[in-house]
Design a protein around this motif. Sequence first.
Motif, short mmCIF file in Angstrom:
data_model
loop_
_atom_site.label_atom_id
_atom_site.label_comp_id
_atom_site.label_asym_id
_atom_site.label_seq_id
_atom_site.Cartn_x
_atom_site.Cartn_y
_atom_site.Cartn_z
N GLU A 163 1.00 -1.22 -0.05
CA GLU A 163 -0.15 0.11 0.05
C GLU A 163 0.74 1.18 -0.16
OE1 GLU A 163 -0.59 -2.50 1.70
OE2 GLU A 163 -2.54 -2.69 2.62
N THR A 164 2.10 1.15 0.55
CA THR A 164 2.82 2.26 0.65
C THR A 164 3.34 2.49 -0.66
OG1 THR A 164 3.53 1.58 3.03
CG2 THR A 164 4.59 3.55 1.85
N GLU A 209 5.11 5.61 12.01
CA GLU A 209 6.39 6.37 11.63
C GLU A 209 7.06 5.91 10.64
OE1 GLU A 209 8.83 7.63 15.09
OE2 GLU A 209 7.09 8.54 16.08
N ALA A 210 7.33 4.49 10.48
CA ALA A 210 8.03 3.78 9.51
C ALA A 210 7.33 4.01 8.28
CB ALA A 210 8.11 2.50 9.89
N LEU A 217 7.27 6.55 2.90
CA LEU A 217 6.61 7.19 1.93
C LEU A 217 7.46 8.45 1.56
CD1 LEU A 217 4.01 7.80 0.24
CD2 LEU A 217 2.97 8.75 2.36
N ALA A 218 7.76 9.11 2.56
CA ALA A 218 8.72 10.43 2.14
C ALA A 218 9.85 9.98 1.38
CB ALA A 218 9.27 10.91 3.49
N GLY A 240 1.02 21.22 -2.70
CA GLY A 240 -0.09 20.05 -2.39
C GLY A 240 0.25 19.07 -1.41
N ALA A 241 1.30 18.88 -1.03
CA ALA A 241 1.72 18.04 -0.08
C ALA A 241 1.37 18.48 1.42
CB ALA A 241 3.27 17.67 -0.20
N GLN A 242 1.43 19.87 1.40
CA GLN A 242 1.07 20.40 2.62
C GLN A 242 -0.14 20.50 2.74
OE1 GLN A 242 1.33 24.64 2.42
NE2 GLN A 242 1.84 24.90 4.56
#
Lengths: 366, 381
Positions: free
Chosen positions: A351-352, B185-186, B191-192, B211-213
């Motif tokens: 999903e990520t 958090e992981a 994702l980041a 947009g991310a904000q």
Amino acid sequence: MFGRVPLLGTFFGVFLGVGDYQEQQAPPEAAIDARSLRALSFDLLGRPPLESEWKRWCSLTRSRLLDELVGSSDFWTQWFEEQLYYLLLVNNFRPQQERLAAVPRDLFEKRLDVREAIHRIALSSSFDQRNPGADTFVTVVMEQLAGLEITKNPRELEIGKRVYDGAPGTFLGAAAQSQADVVRNAIQCRAFASHLLRREHERLTRSKPEAKDLAGWCARLEKDPRCFPEIVRAWIEGPAYAARVARGAPLENRAFVRALYVDLADRLPTFQEAEPMREALDSLADSAPLRSITARLLLDSGKLAPRSRKDLSDAPAWVRTQFLRFFGRAATEPELAEFTRVLGEPEAKLETILYALVSSPEYNRY
Amino acid sequence: MDRRTFLKTAAATGGVLATARLASARAAAAPASAVPERKTKHLVLVAFAGGVRTRETFGTPQNVPTLQALADEGVLYTRARTSNLGHFGAALAIFTGVAEQRGIRENARSNDVTLFEYLRKDLGWGPNDAWIATSGGAQQVNYAYGVHPDYGAAYGANTLDGEGIFNREFKLLLEGWGRPRVWSEAEERQLAALRASLARHAGADMADAGGAQVERFLLEELTRGTSDLTGPNASDAKALRVARNLLTLFRPRVTAVVLQDADTAHGNYGGYVEVVRRNDAALGTLWQAVKQDPQLANSTAIVVVPEFGRDRDLNSRRGLDHGDGSEDLSLVTCTCWGPDFKKNSIVKEEVGVVDVTPTICDLFGAKPRHSRGKRLPGLFA
């Protein structure tokens, strides 16, 4: 910006655990590239390919794919939906009558041509309710069906309004005396075909047609009203469409909604699923952030039954495939390395990865 | 007020209205070239209501670092006269430019025209161009529009209380799919990393920091709502957060916020000061969101004004009421910050809170035909 990637490659042998791709041989130069496949699917069907379609279509030549898509049942369904959206027959004004719902099927079965289809739509009670009153109705008919500017045709508008109310008159070059006559005359006037073909050309190629070309297409359509799919195919095979694919184009909200369901759930949304989402997105000046959130809703819902990471026999191959399907391009080496690295982490979830892809600005173009 | 009362009032004030109309007509006849080109495209109007004295704001700057910073970069009016009309009437006066006595529990729309109606009608703004976020209470929906026959609901602001920012259609989606879960958090870190990888390929063409904000704000709303906000200013904090999200998501032309928690002062002076401090901090978050948004940073103005102050002396419960007629009650400060305003300017001349609406109308080019206020002096650079 985006390279063209032939879809026949060894990595497809492990695409989503299916191993029969290497056996589907075709000349590499004839295979359709990923970018074109995605663009054609969106432009002609209003959505990306389902997984089964993708598997089959990626082995076809471009010409063979066009044979399948142009004039197909899904092609006409998409064309009908686009006409409804163009005429703003959405939400409460969406036609519910069986006769209207049958339009795509009748077009597919060649029992109807595009002119007759739009005529049927414009005679519906939905169209009447959407455009209430003489002024609104005649204005919409003139502008949207015949492509006429009201400010340049005030006399025609006044005549049309009187005809709408039952008075006799000559509207758009023919005798008329009713609301139905207003529609009929607009559909039959010369400007109708020209306007229809111009806007459809612009919708598909995102460019204005040359006057000379337009005149030629109009002549063809006047001669054979059922030749519309052939005209579309000529556009798709022409330079204007090639340029549009090279440029890319923003994904409309309605196409985005269908894409999310196809790419994440491998199915089309029901009307009840798609409409609230489309409406929510359409209500925003910039829908991009909310698009991401809708993707997150779907992924976090637990209703998509996505694969587990443990089911992947070849993580890099899976990543490559997602890039091809979602972006129409190959992953770069750094992207492949990073996505594979994340997939290798103990807590990683598919999903990520999927969320990163579908919430990317790149996913919102095609 | 019913129609008969309205007509009676209108007749009684006919002279004033006629004068106002004449002035409006003269203004309308002014050549277009006289209207200066403004940089301001968006405005946030915060009714810092609930009764807030200057003593606890600019009289104690450590309570309000955000307001102080806004004033340092903008214009501060130290003597803005208010009328003690009850919270509802006094706050409404900010939005109408008309100070009129109303029952403290009155829950009806005004015959006066609101700021939103002037702007939307005169400038042809759409429904999403004007929003008002309230801290709750049935009365506060009445700030959105009045019942003047020439204006009304069709030109009103969208109202939102602190419960959420999503439209009806989106709420239907939530019913069907449920709310997104809070990612670990992981997952957020992964994702980041993935997004950074995609951004490196996309380059400047598809960079989408704004947009991310907004997405972050939306997720915050969806996963936690505003229920995580607690404390003495919980209602006000929700309204300010909703306003912040509205601003960055919809980018309306005008976003108004109405606060109210400061009224705890009646029985709790310490709590009141805490509300002032916390609201200032929440306002700071909103201001930061404006500054970080490339589309808002250089085109947004902020105006903050209480509806009135509070009494000079503590009551027997060691609280502060509002009714002694003192200058602490009737004079408040008004802070204006924005691209068209002067910087670091203090205006000591007496003005009125009813001047806010005509000033904002002037800023955007609308005509506040029925307002009794005037444009704030010394504001524009």
